[in-house]
Design an enzyme around this catalytic site. Structure first.
Site, PDB file in Angstrom:
ATOM      1  N   CYS A  41       0.850  -1.190   0.000  1.00 36.59           N
ATOM      2  CA  CYS A  41       0.000   0.000   0.000  1.00 36.59           C
ATOM      3  C   CYS A  41       0.887   1.241   0.000  1.00 36.59           C
ATOM      4  CB  CYS A  41      -0.899  -0.020   1.233  1.00 36.59           C
ATOM      5  SG  CYS A  41      -1.924   1.444   1.439  1.00 36.59           S
ATOM      6  N   HIS A  42       0.382   2.336  -0.574  1.00 35.85           N
ATOM      7  CA  HIS A  42       1.159   3.582  -0.615  1.00 35.85           C
ATOM      8  C   HIS A  42       1.467   4.104   0.785  1.00 35.85           C
ATOM      9  CE1 HIS A  42       1.596   4.634  -4.857  1.00 35.85           C
ATOM     10  NE2 HIS A  42       0.424   4.058  -5.054  1.00 35.85           N
ATOM     11  N   THR A  43       0.649   3.737   1.771  1.00 37.35           N
ATOM     12  CA  THR A  43       0.931   4.177   3.137  1.00 37.35           C
ATOM     13  C   THR A  43       2.242   3.589   3.638  1.00 37.35           C
ATOM     14  OG1 THR A  43      -1.442   4.330   3.557  1.00 37.35           O
ATOM     15  CG2 THR A  43      -0.001   4.339   5.467  1.00 37.35           C
TER      16      THR A  43
ATOM     17  N   HIS B  65       0.514  -3.673   6.152  1.00 37.51           N
ATOM     18  CA  HIS B  65      -0.746  -3.656   6.904  1.00 37.51           C
ATOM     19  C   HIS B  65      -1.924  -4.129   6.056  1.00 37.51           C
ATOM     20  CE1 HIS B  65      -0.653   0.106   4.679  1.00 37.51           C
ATOM     21  NE2 HIS B  65      -1.968   0.178   4.817  1.00 37.51           N
ATOM     22  N   GLU B  66      -1.660  -4.683   4.872  1.00 34.91           N
ATOM     23  CA  GLU B  66      -2.747  -5.114   3.985  1.00 34.91           C
ATOM     24  C   GLU B  66      -2.487  -6.576   3.631  1.00 34.91           C
ATOM     25  OE1 GLU B  66      -4.189  -2.067   1.170  1.00 34.91           O
ATOM     26  OE2 GLU B  66      -4.018  -3.611  -0.365  1.00 34.91           O
TER      27      GLU B  66
ATOM     28  N   CYS C 220     -13.030  -2.789  19.227  1.00 38.10           N
ATOM     29  CA  CYS C 220     -13.096  -3.527  20.492  1.00 38.10           C
ATOM     30  C   CYS C 220     -14.522  -3.989  20.775  1.00 38.10           C
ATOM     31  CB  CYS C 220     -12.569  -2.676  21.640  1.00 38.10           C
ATOM     32  SG  CYS C 220     -13.682  -1.351  22.193  1.00 38.10           S
TER      33      CYS C 220
ATOM     34  N   CYS D   5     -17.428   1.416  24.982  1.00 32.02           N
ATOM     35  CA  CYS D   5     -16.699   2.201  23.970  1.00 32.02           C
ATOM     36  C   CYS D   5     -17.709   3.018  23.173  1.00 32.02           C
ATOM     37  CB  CYS D   5     -15.903   1.287  23.046  1.00 32.02           C
ATOM     38  SG  CYS D   5     -15.005   2.192  21.750  1.00 32.02           S
TER      39      CYS D   5
ATOM     40  N   CYS E 123     -17.177   2.575  19.296  1.00 35.14           N
ATOM     41  CA  CYS E 123     -17.665   1.333  18.698  1.00 35.14           C
ATOM     42  C   CYS E 123     -19.188   1.262  18.715  1.00 35.14           C
ATOM     43  CB  CYS E 123     -17.079   0.125  19.426  1.00 35.14           C
ATOM     44  SG  CYS E 123     -15.338  -0.192  19.040  1.00 35.14           S
TER      45      CYS E 123
ATOM     46  N   CYS F 178     -12.223   3.392  16.791  1.00 29.57           N
ATOM     47  CA  CYS F 178     -12.048   2.846  18.135  1.00 29.57           C
ATOM     48  C   CYS F 178     -10.671   3.249  18.681  1.00 29.57           C
ATOM     49  CB  CYS F 178     -12.161   1.324  18.104  1.00 29.57           C
ATOM     50  SG  CYS F 178     -11.794   0.519  19.675  1.00 29.57           S
TER      51      CYS F 178
ATOM     52  N   ARG G 228      -5.101   2.835  20.397  1.00 28.45           N
ATOM     53  CA  ARG G 228      -4.498   3.855  19.541  1.00 28.45           C
ATOM     54  C   ARG G 228      -3.190   4.396  20.116  1.00 28.45           C
ATOM     55  NH1 ARG G 228      -2.029   6.071  16.659  1.00 28.45           N
ATOM     56  NH2 ARG G 228      -2.411   7.808  15.247  1.00 28.45           N
TER      57      ARG G 228
ATOM     58  N   CYS H   7      -7.088  -2.586   3.502  1.00 23.77           N
ATOM     59  CA  CYS H   7      -6.852  -1.146   3.502  1.00 23.77           C
ATOM     60  C   CYS H   7      -7.464  -0.466   2.287  1.00 23.77           C
ATOM     61  CB  CYS H   7      -5.355  -0.828   3.596  1.00 23.77           C
ATOM     62  SG  CYS H   7      -5.005   0.944   3.718  1.00 23.77           S
TER      63      CYS H   7
ATOM     64  N   ARG I 160      -1.953  -2.740  -7.253  1.00 18.23           N
ATOM     65  CA  ARG I 160      -1.579  -3.496  -6.067  1.00 18.23           C
ATOM     66  C   ARG I 160      -0.606  -4.595  -6.463  1.00 18.23           C
ATOM     67  NH1 ARG I 160      -2.598   0.024  -3.234  1.00 18.23           N
ATOM     68  NH2 ARG I 160      -3.840   0.069  -1.317  1.00 18.23           N
TER      69      ARG I 160
END
Length: 708
Positions: free
Chosen positions: A375-377, A397-398, A427, A432, A435, A443, A447, A507, A703
């Site tokens: 991913c570009h992130t 992360h993907e 969660c 929460c 959520c 959420c 974090r 993502c 991708r």
């Protein structure tokens, strides 16, 4: 002294014959079916190598091997014996060679031979009642009590075969049939694409809502023709936008001299529906053949071989997974040493290293990464633009993963489950407010530590060869053969979609779709402008088209991306580099007042402003999806907002990860949400991640998926 009574057996072998090739044919009575509330009889062929799975003799115990199986569904007026007697000699010989079992259930419930009264309703016609169950669950009286053939074939009989004989275990089952049974095979397979390996049919009733046999059955058993639409193979394929995920081909044989071809069978309707969704379907029109078992016997070897090839492939996959699970059993509770691509610093190539991954702690899950999409992130952080970027770290992360082990207290997933790591956790705690609110998916439970590159307890699970900790990334870190996740970051998904495709929902693709469906709630007949035609931008276009947008303007400086945008639904394409005026002015002129919804998918603040300023006066909404570099700020004249425009942003498209990602995956399996077009490059081995980065920088990559 208390004595216990053994429960009565679930089945009885009525007869046993040795057949050609050395295999074994059994007729088996299945007592007191919970589906039909009658006894059911089925035939079973078992290859010689698996014969002991069924009959060891003298109660001897032996470890049973997993046996791949072909389900054969017979047609009108038949019972469990017709296929075995008329096509069995050829079919069984071929099945012996292929190493697969064949199960031949009855075509309907029947009155028990020892019953003093008839309880199963019947009519004096060959195409309804006994011998004509149509492989559906009846809902209309008097058939609704006993005629539950769909449940019997798809649930009860498979459970018996798997539990008693290890036949059809681990998804190793295919399905075929003739005429009414061909209808049953096709619809059962198409309604559960992840549950069967392959499907074929002889002279099937392909479009039963449009033929006398089908309409009569649906009106009688279900109360209406409309209720039968979910049991119509042609209609099931017609609702798909993409090919089925599991069936590389659907094999149909049809005789040209079949007396029912024109009025009842309609194979060309099915072929047209398959063509519409690009599903491969092989329709063999056999010159001079009719509807009889002579026809089936002539070509049954082709069908058994067709299924045998695919079942053996599935069997090999099952054995490979079993080997992996054995390896997993050896690693549970232990530190794992594996390969990872480590980011040692900004603007530096990733380094392949052997690292250690600690076992999961309370509330954590350790997973084996099967496929990771770049991913570009990831590149954004690697290039030093991320204010939270920490080094050394493991990016990624993907991904699509298999659970290896779980920590204390983990209940939502177990070893062997397929999961997608989600950087936006859920969660779902009653306390929460995020959520529990339908307004957000943000959420905050973990974090704080996630932004510090740590697990929820404030430590890392990764160490390099010198024992020094390596930071986590976005709570995922999937550029590694194994990683550890918080349980609340694991979206458990169906195993029906290959993980190299499912990973895309981790993502970018999900973010683009959700920006349209959740954040902006684009309405039918809206106008949309999309800035940036990478994977996220194309997902926005795809989502807008699915939402019913009537005009979709695709904007990019690379016209080579326009064909993909048009294919997904763009109606206009604009190369902003070729304009002699600001692009926002150009789009306002194109639309008179601007677009109802605009989306920035670039992360460039000037483009974000342009997207806002071409949103429709009075009600236009502009959504920021792209992540800007550290320190960059957005700006516009307040008048743009005073005149009715709304400026908003989205994270992960507003999807609540653990609830919504499994639904996205299922929509993909069901053919409602294609994603194959996003995968433009594939690589094998985590060490090829730098090659994937080069491909992403090349300009033509949407991708790049790296399979581990």
């Amino acid at each position: 002294m208390t004595t216990t009574t053994e429960p009565p057996p679930a089945y009885k072998i009525l007869s046993h014959n040795r057949v050609g090739g050395g295999g074994h044919y059994y007729r088996i009575s299945h007592f007191a079916s919970s589906s039909t509330k009658t006894s059911m009889t089925f035939g079973l062929f078992v290859p010689s190598r698996f014969a002991s799975n069924v009959d060891n003799g003298e109660g001897k115990k032996k470890t049973k091997e997993d046996v791949p199986v072909l389900y054969w569904l017979s047609g009108l007026t038949c019972d469990d014996t017709n296929f075995a007697q008329k096509a069995g000699p050829r079919a069984f010989l071929t099945a012996e060679k292929e190493g697969i079992a064949i199960v031949m259930p009855d075509t309907s419930p029947r009155n028990n031979s020892d019953s003093s009264s008839s309880t199963v309703p019947n009519v004096d016609t060959y195409d309804l009642g006994i011998g004509a169950g149509f492989y559906i669950d009846a809902t209309s009286e008097p058939y609704d009590e006993h005629y539950k053939m769909y449940t019997y074939i798809t649930q009860e009989l498979p459970t018996l075969l798997e539990n008693e004989y290890s036949i059809g275990t681990k998804g190793m089952r295919s399905i075929s049939g003739h005429s009414m049974g061909g209808h049953g095979a096709l619809t059962i397979a198409l309604k559960d694409c992840g549950g069967w390996v392959s499907v074929s049919a002889f002279a099937p009733i392909c479009n039963p809502t449009a033929c006398p046999w089908g309409t009569k059955a649906f009106e009688t058993y279900l109360g209406s023709i409309a209720a039968g639409k979910v049991h119509d193979a042609t209609l099931l394929l017609s609702t798909r936008n993409t090919p089925t995920p599991n069936y590389d081909d659907i094999l149909i044989d049809q005789g040209t001299d079949d007396q029912f071809l024109t009025d009842q069978l309609h194979p060309t309707n099915l072929a047209a529906a398959a063509d519409k969704c690009n599903q491969k379907l092989t329709l063999n029109m056999r010159e001079g053949y009719d509807h009889s078992y002579y026809f089936i016997a002539s070509f049954i070897e082709d069908h058994v071989t067709f299924h045998g090839k695919r079942l053996r492939k599935k069997q090999a996959e099952v054995l490979a997974i079993a080997s992996q699970l054995k390896d997993v059993e050896d690693t549970v509770g232990k530190v794992i040493t594996c390969k990872a691509m480590v980011a040692r610093g900004p603007k530096m190539p990733l380094v392949k290293e052997m690292i250690t991954v600690d076992p999961p702690r309370a509330g954590e899950v350790r997973v084996k990464v099967i496929a990771n999409a770049l991913c570009h992130t990831d590149i954004y952080t690697l290039d030093g633009h991320d204010p939270e970027g920490l080094f050394p770290c493991i990016l990624g992360h993907e991904a699509g993963c298999v659970v290896e082990s779980v920590g204390e207290g983990v209940m939502s997933v177990k070893p062997g489950d397929h999961v997608i790591p989600c950087y936006t956790p859920q969660c779902a705690a009653p306390s929460c407010i995020f959520c529990q609110s339908p307004k957000t998916n943000l959420c905050p439970k973990i974090r704080g530590t996630q932004g510090q590159g740590l697990m929820p307890d404030g430590t890392s699970r990764f160490k390099d060869k010198d024992g020094k900790p390596i930071y986590h990334f976005m709570g995922c870190s999937t550029m590694c053969e194994y990683t550890v996740l918080a349980e609340i970051s694991c979206a458990k998904i169906s195993k029906g979609l290959p993980l190299e495709k499912a990973c895309l929902f981790g993502c970018g693709v999900a973010t683009g779709l959700g920006a349209v469906w959740n954040t902006c709630k684009v309405e039918p007949d809206s106008s949309v402008a999309v800035f940036g035609l990478g994977a996220v931008g194309l997902a926005v276009i795809q989502g807008a088209k699915m939402a019913g947008a009537s005009r979709i303007i695709a904007v990019d400086v690379n016209p080579a991306k326009f064909p993909s945008a048009i294919e997904l639904g763009a109606t206009d394409c604009v190369d902003s580099s070729k304009l002699d005026k600001p692009v926002q002015n150009h789009i306002v002129e194109m639309t008179q007042w601007g677009a109802d919804y605009t989306f920035d998918c670039t992360g460039i603040v000037d483009v974000m402003r342009a997207a806002l300023e071409c949103a429709h006066r009075g009600w236009g909404t502009s959504c920021i999806i792209g992540v800007a570099a550290s320190g960059h700020e957005i700006s516009t004249r307040p008048f743009q907002l005073v005149t009715g425009r709304t400026w908003k942003g989205t994270a992960f498209g507003g999807f609540k990860s653990r609830r919504d990602v499994p639904q996205l995956v299922q929509r993909c399996i069901d053919g409602k949400l294609p994603v194959d077009h996003f995968i433009t490059h594939t690589f094998d081995g985590v060490e090829c991640t730098n090659d994937a980065i080069d491909a992403l920088h090349g300009g033509s990559c949407l991708r790049a998926v790296v399979r581990y």
